[in-house]
Design an enzyme around this catalytic site. Sequence first.
Site, short mmCIF file in Angstrom:
data_model
loop_
_atom_site.label_atom_id
_atom_site.label_comp_id
_atom_site.label_asym_id
_atom_site.label_seq_id
_atom_site.Cartn_x
_atom_site.Cartn_y
_atom_site.Cartn_z
N TYR A 13 0.85 -1.20 0.00
CA TYR A 13 0.00 0.00 0.00
C TYR A 13 0.88 1.23 0.00
CZ TYR A 13 -5.02 -0.03 -0.02
OH TYR A 13 -6.32 -0.05 -0.44
N ASP A 34 -5.33 13.60 -25.71
CA ASP A 34 -5.47 12.22 -25.26
C ASP A 34 -4.79 11.31 -26.29
OD1 ASP A 34 -6.22 9.67 -24.63
OD2 ASP A 34 -8.34 10.12 -24.32
N THR A 36 -2.81 5.76 -22.44
CA THR A 36 -2.78 4.44 -21.82
C THR A 36 -1.39 3.89 -22.06
OG1 THR A 36 -3.47 3.31 -23.83
CG2 THR A 36 -5.22 4.01 -22.34
N ARG A 41 -1.33 -2.79 -18.60
CA ARG A 41 -2.61 -2.08 -18.59
C ARG A 41 -2.55 -0.92 -17.60
NH1 ARG A 41 -6.94 -3.09 -20.96
NH2 ARG A 41 -5.73 -4.50 -22.21
N LYS A 48 -1.40 0.27 -25.06
CA LYS A 48 -1.73 0.18 -26.49
C LYS A 48 -0.42 0.20 -27.28
CE LYS A 48 -6.35 1.92 -25.53
NZ LYS A 48 -7.34 3.02 -25.63
N GLU A 63 -0.42 4.78 -0.70
CA GLU A 63 -1.20 6.00 -0.96
C GLU A 63 -0.32 7.23 -0.80
OE1 GLU A 63 -4.46 5.79 1.80
OE2 GLU A 63 -5.76 4.79 0.34
C1 PLP Z 1 -8.42 3.45 -24.85
C2 PLP Z 1 -8.72 4.89 -24.68
C3 PLP Z 1 -9.02 5.44 -23.43
C4 PLP Z 1 -9.31 4.62 -22.20
O1 PLP Z 1 -8.39 3.75 -21.79
P1 PLP Z 1 -8.82 2.57 -20.74
O2 PLP Z 1 -7.51 2.11 -20.20
O3 PLP Z 1 -9.57 1.56 -21.53
O4 PLP Z 1 -9.67 3.21 -19.70
C5 PLP Z 1 -9.15 6.82 -23.33
N1 PLP Z 1 -9.03 7.60 -24.40
C6 PLP Z 1 -8.80 7.10 -25.63
C7 PLP Z 1 -8.68 8.04 -26.78
C8 PLP Z 1 -8.65 5.73 -25.81
O5 PLP Z 1 -8.45 5.24 -27.04
#
Ligand code: PLP
Length: 413
Positions: free
Chosen positions: A51, A197, A223, A232, A226, A53
Site C-alpha cells: 500500500y 489524449d 494508456t 494495462r 496500447k 497511498e
Molecule cells: C483506450 C482509450 C481510453 C481509455 O483507456 P482505458 O484504459 O480503456 O480506460 C481513453 N481515451 C482514448 C482516446 C482511448 O483510445
Amino acid sequence: MPWPTARDHEVFDLIDREVDRQNSGLQLIASENFTSPAVIEATGSVLTNKYSEGYPGKRYYGGNVVVDDIEDIARDRVKALFGAEHANVQPHSGANANMGVYLALLEAGDTVLGLSLDHGGHLTHGSPVNFSGRIYNFVSYGLTGSDQRIDFDQMRDLALEHKPKLIVAGATAYPRIIDPEKVRTIADEAGAMVLFDAAHIAGLIAGGAHPNPVPYSDVVTFTTHKTLRGPRGGCILSTAEHAAAIDKAIFPGLQGGPLEHAIAGKAVAFGEASQPEFRDYAAGIVANAAALAEALAGEGFRLVSGGTDNHLLLVDLRSFDEDLTGKEAQAVLDEAGITLNKNTIPDDPRSPFVTSGVRIGTAGVTTQGMGTEDMATIAGFIARTLRSRTDPAEIAAVKHDVGTLCAKFPVYS
Ligand SMILES: *Cc1c(COP(=O)(O)O)cnc(C)c1O
C-alpha cells in the site's frame, strides 16, 4: 507457509489456453499489444502487496522506500521520453487519467470540446453514457464530410462560439495524424486549455513516428498498454503549472492506493520505449498499417479517410459487400482465428452494436515480427473469410493458414 500447495487448475488452465489463443491467432485489435516478458514479470511481482497511498516521499503508510524509488524511476523515464515537465503514473487506466484531468482543471458544468464518439472519439470525451458527458457540458466536433479528417474549421468555429475551458484532442478510432499545433492555435484564440489524449498513439510518439503533443498541450494523457506496449494502465503528463492539481485529483481525488506492480511494469515499458530499437518498432507499425490498408483496398474494401498514417485502419465493409455488417464480420473472422473489432464508421447508418465497419490495428503483429509482405497475406485471409462466410470448410481452411503464419512468429513460449 499457509498457502495451498495444489495448483489452481481451474484458473491456470484457462491462462494456458489464453497464451495459446494469443500465440495461434492473429491479434488485430487496435488497442492491444503484446508486452515483453520483463513487463509481465514486473506486473506479476510482490509489489502488488504494497500500500502506498500518496506520492514518493509523501506516503501515508510506512515501508515505501523501495516503492518510492520505483515510482520515481517511472516518472523520470516517462518525463524524459516525452519531454514533459510533470508526470503522474498512478492512473489505473486511460479513463481514470482523463477523469483526473477533468477533476483537476474543470468544475461541474464547464464547457469542453471533444471529438464525437461516432466520428472516432472516446467515451470519456463527452459521451452521454459516460461520467464526462453527465458532469460536464461537452460540445462535439467531427470529421469533414469530404476527406474524413478532423474538421479544424468546425473546431475553431465551435471554440469561438462556446468558449470552452478545455479542448480535448485525440481519438480511439481515427487513422490519421492529429496535428497538435493546430489544436493549440485554436485553443489560444478561444482562451481554452488543451488536453491531448494520446491513448492509442503514445508508442508512435515515443518512437518518433508521430508529432509529440507535449509542447503544444497543457496536459497529455495516454494508456500504457496500447502502442506503448506496457502493462494495462494510464499516465498523465502536464506542465509544471498543473502538476499539483493533477496529483491531487488522482489521489486523494479519485483513486486510493496506486498499483505499484503496474507502475513497475510501466517503468520497464518506458525504459524499453526509450531504446533505439523502439523507433524501428514504431516505424514498423506504421509501415505495416499502410501495407495492410493498400492490400485491403486491393480486395475492394473502402478505408475511412482513404488510408492511414498511424497504427490502425477503419474499414467500411459496405463497398466490399452491401449486406455485410461489422458484427457479422467480427464473428466470422473470429472463427477463422482473426481477432478484431466491429466499429462504427463516420455517419454509420447501423447501430453501434451492429456497425458497418471494422477497426484493425498492427501494433501486435508488428511486435511479433511480421512485416509488410505478411500484411498482404493477412488482407487475403480477411477477404477470403468474408467472401466465404457461409462456407465452414473455407473458414476452417483460412484458420489453418492463419495458424501456419502465426507459428512462424511465436509470441510467448
Ligand atoms: C483506450 C482509450 C481510453 C481509455 O483507456 P482505458 O484504459 O480503456 O480506460 C481513453 N481515451 C482514448 C482516446 C482511448 O483510445
